[in-house]
Design a protein around this motif. Structure first.
Motif, PDB file in Angstrom:
ATOM      1  N   GLU A  41     -53.752   2.848 -26.866  1.00 38.17           N
ATOM      2  CA  GLU A  41     -53.447   4.242 -27.221  1.00 38.17           C
ATOM      3  C   GLU A  41     -52.823   4.100 -28.361  1.00 38.17           C
ATOM      4  O   GLU A  41     -51.936   3.607 -28.718  1.00 38.17           O
ATOM      5  N   ARG A  42     -53.217   5.190 -29.715  1.00 40.16           N
ATOM      6  CA  ARG A  42     -52.793   5.070 -30.774  1.00 40.16           C
ATOM      7  C   ARG A  42     -53.131   6.471 -31.409  1.00 40.16           C
ATOM      8  O   ARG A  42     -54.289   6.942 -31.157  1.00 40.16           O
ATOM      9  N   PHE A  43     -52.625   7.352 -32.233  1.00 43.94           N
ATOM     10  CA  PHE A  43     -52.661   8.364 -33.072  1.00 43.94           C
ATOM     11  C   PHE A  43     -53.321   9.524 -32.167  1.00 43.94           C
ATOM     12  O   PHE A  43     -54.340  10.256 -32.620  1.00 43.94           O
ATOM     13  N   GLY A  44     -52.693   9.575 -31.052  1.00 44.98           N
ATOM     14  CA  GLY A  44     -53.317  10.688 -30.169  1.00 44.98           C
ATOM     15  C   GLY A  44     -54.504  10.402 -29.376  1.00 44.98           C
ATOM     16  O   GLY A  44     -54.841  11.271 -28.780  1.00 44.98           O
ATOM     17  N   GLN A  45     -55.053   9.272 -29.493  1.00 48.01           N
ATOM     18  CA  GLN A  45     -56.371   8.937 -28.747  1.00 48.01           C
ATOM     19  C   GLN A  45     -56.100   7.861 -27.926  1.00 48.01           C
ATOM     20  O   GLN A  45     -55.187   6.849 -28.248  1.00 48.01           O
ATOM     21  N   ARG A  46     -56.797   7.912 -26.764  1.00 47.90           N
ATOM     22  CA  ARG A  46     -56.727   6.807 -25.890  1.00 47.90           C
ATOM     23  C   ARG A  46     -57.759   6.344 -25.133  1.00 47.90           C
ATOM     24  O   ARG A  46     -58.726   7.103 -24.976  1.00 47.90           O
ATOM     25  N   MET A  47     -58.107   4.890 -24.738  1.00 49.82           N
ATOM     26  CA  MET A  47     -59.346   4.464 -24.381  1.00 49.82           C
ATOM     27  C   MET A  47     -58.889   3.333 -23.375  1.00 49.82           C
ATOM     28  O   MET A  47     -58.097   2.303 -23.758  1.00 49.82           O
ATOM     29  N   GLU A  48     -59.414   3.458 -22.136  1.00 51.28           N
ATOM     30  CA  GLU A  48     -59.403   2.124 -21.175  1.00 51.28           C
ATOM     31  C   GLU A  48     -60.711   1.515 -21.463  1.00 51.28           C
ATOM     32  O   GLU A  48     -61.891   2.392 -21.269  1.00 51.28           O
ATOM     33  N   THR A  49     -60.840   0.421 -21.704  1.00 57.31           N
ATOM     34  CA  THR A  49     -62.166  -0.227 -21.996  1.00 57.31           C
ATOM     35  C   THR A  49     -62.026  -1.913 -21.635  1.00 57.31           C
ATOM     36  O   THR A  49     -60.848  -2.551 -21.450  1.00 57.31           O
ATOM     37  N   GLY A  50     -63.157  -2.467 -21.865  1.00 60.41           N
ATOM     38  CA  GLY A  50     -63.323  -3.947 -21.259  1.00 60.41           C
ATOM     39  C   GLY A  50     -63.137  -4.470 -22.812  1.00 60.41           C
ATOM     40  O   GLY A  50     -63.469  -4.567 -23.810  1.00 60.41           O
ATOM     41  N   VAL A  51     -62.205  -5.841 -22.356  1.00 58.90           N
ATOM     42  CA  VAL A  51     -62.124  -6.790 -23.385  1.00 58.90           C
ATOM     43  C   VAL A  51     -63.162  -8.179 -22.889  1.00 58.90           C
ATOM     44  O   VAL A  51     -63.027  -8.588 -21.610  1.00 58.90           O
ATOM     45  N   PHE A  52     -63.749  -8.759 -23.982  1.00 56.52           N
ATOM     46  CA  PHE A  52     -64.515 -10.032 -23.790  1.00 56.52           C
ATOM     47  C   PHE A  52     -63.992 -11.071 -24.501  1.00 56.52           C
ATOM     48  O   PHE A  52     -63.188 -10.733 -25.745  1.00 56.52           O
ATOM     49  N   SER A  53     -64.371 -12.053 -24.540  1.00 59.89           N
ATOM     50  CA  SER A  53     -64.138 -13.341 -25.345  1.00 59.89           C
ATOM     51  C   SER A  53     -65.194 -14.211 -25.628  1.00 59.89           C
ATOM     52  O   SER A  53     -66.045 -14.346 -24.766  1.00 59.89           O
TER      53      SER A  53
END
Length: 348
Positions: A41-53
């Motif tokens: 979340e930053r600059f008024g935008q928010r995202m729940e998402t997936g992290v990969f490696s």
């Protein structure tokens, strides 16, 4: 496919997202691992998402979207401090119409579709390759061994022989980087395609940086004078508008241990260099190089202060109009890039 677009994605439950993300792994290069959901979340935008490696590098899933990119007018307009600072700075160069000046520095307004993608969170140097001391000595450079010994005995944090080698102190260790003088854009693209990756387009970069915002900066139309910036330090506590003609006096800035604000992950979990001396490599619609995120330090070197000096690194849609005059060999000295996997062909 529809579930991977932003409007649909944000409406999914965490379990539904997990199922989709785990199912994507089979389409990625061998070794890519799904690590879990994270919320940015930053600059008024928010995202729940997936992290990969993948090979110790983080990637994030970024949903697709139809967005308007480019800039030709204000959404909210500048506050008084930003307006006065900008006018004072550009008027020194004979600019009278601030809006026209800004518009001439930006990419044109256009409607585009950005496909969902897996994006490398941080970028990497294009022109410099980290090597071991043995690998560096094997290059048989006439100066390397002597300069390395001098560096080890010195108090320097970094030393560079132009477009040959770079030495960086990391505690007791010394990182060695060798200039990749034989690299070509064609070879880079071919190598990444073979590995299962692509390079960002300008449209994708602008979407990743601003999320489709219509403001000059990702956070709005006014400059944030509370940021901590490379080459300036923290602006906290500085009264009034920065003297645009002065070389930054770091004694005026509070070095409070904070990271540089422009390097922090944004609402997609993507990090940028936040340094106008650097570029990030992207491609235009014809597949030609289109550098973003900097101007090689051209404006900041002119003593323009943080607002205009950092415009190439902060304005979402900034284009360096002089980049086409530089040779590839000069550009890769301070060019970065990141890998991407486009997911527009997935059936979900």
């Amino acid at each position: 496919m529809e579930a991977l677009n932003r409007d649909a994605w944000v409406g999914l439950s965490a379990q539904q997202k997990e199922e989709l993300l785990r199912g994507m792994v089979i389409h990625f290069p061998a070794g890519m691992q799904y690590k879990g959901l994270e919320t940015f979340e930053r600059f008024g935008q928010r995202m729940e998402t997936g992290v990969f490696s993948y090979e110790e590098q983080r990637f994030v899933f970024v949903p697709g979207d139809w967005v308007t990119l480019g800039w030709d007018r204000w959404q909210d307009g500048m506050d008084k401090e930003t307006s006065a600072d900008l006018l004072e700075t550009v008027s020194e160069y004979g600019v009278e119409d601030v809006d026209s000046f800004l518009s001439s520095q930006m990419s044109p307004v256009r409607e585009v579709y950005i496909a969902p993608m897996l994006v490398e969170c941080t970028n990497r140097s294009l022109g410099w390759i980290e090597v071991t001391e043995a690998e560096a000595i094997a290059q048989e450079n006439a100066y390397f061994a002597e300069e390395l010994e001098k560096f080890k005995l010195s108090d320097l944090n970094q030393y560079e022989l132009h477009q040959e080698f770079r030495l960086v102190r990391q505690g007791e260790a010394v990182q060695i980087f060798w200039f990749n003088e034989d690299l070509t854009l064609e070879y880079l693209i071919e190598k990444e395609i073979e590995a299962g990756f692509g390079l960002l387009t300008e449209n994708e970069w602008e979407y990743l940086y601003g999320g489709g915002c219509r403001t000059l900066f990702p956070w709005g139309d006014s400059f944030d004078y509370t940021m901590k910036l490379k080459h300036f330090g923290s602006l906290k506590g500085v009264e009034g508008i920065v003297d645009v003609e002065a070389v930054p006096d770091l004694s005026l800035f509070e070095e409070d241990g904070r990271p540089y604000d422009l390097e922090l992950p944004n609402f997609f979990g993507v990090q940028f260099a936040g340094d106008p001396y650097n570029y990030e490599l992207t491609l235009d619609v014809s597949g030609n190089m289109m550098p973003k995120g900097g101007d090689g330090g051209a404006m900041i070197c002119g003593g323009t202060g943080p607002l205009v000096g950092f415009l190439p690194a902060t304005a979402v849609y900034y284009r360096d109009g002089n980049a086409g005059e530089l040779d590839w060999e000069d550009m890769i000295d301070y060019m970065n890039y990141r890998r991407v996997i486009r997911l527009n062909d997935l059936e979900v």
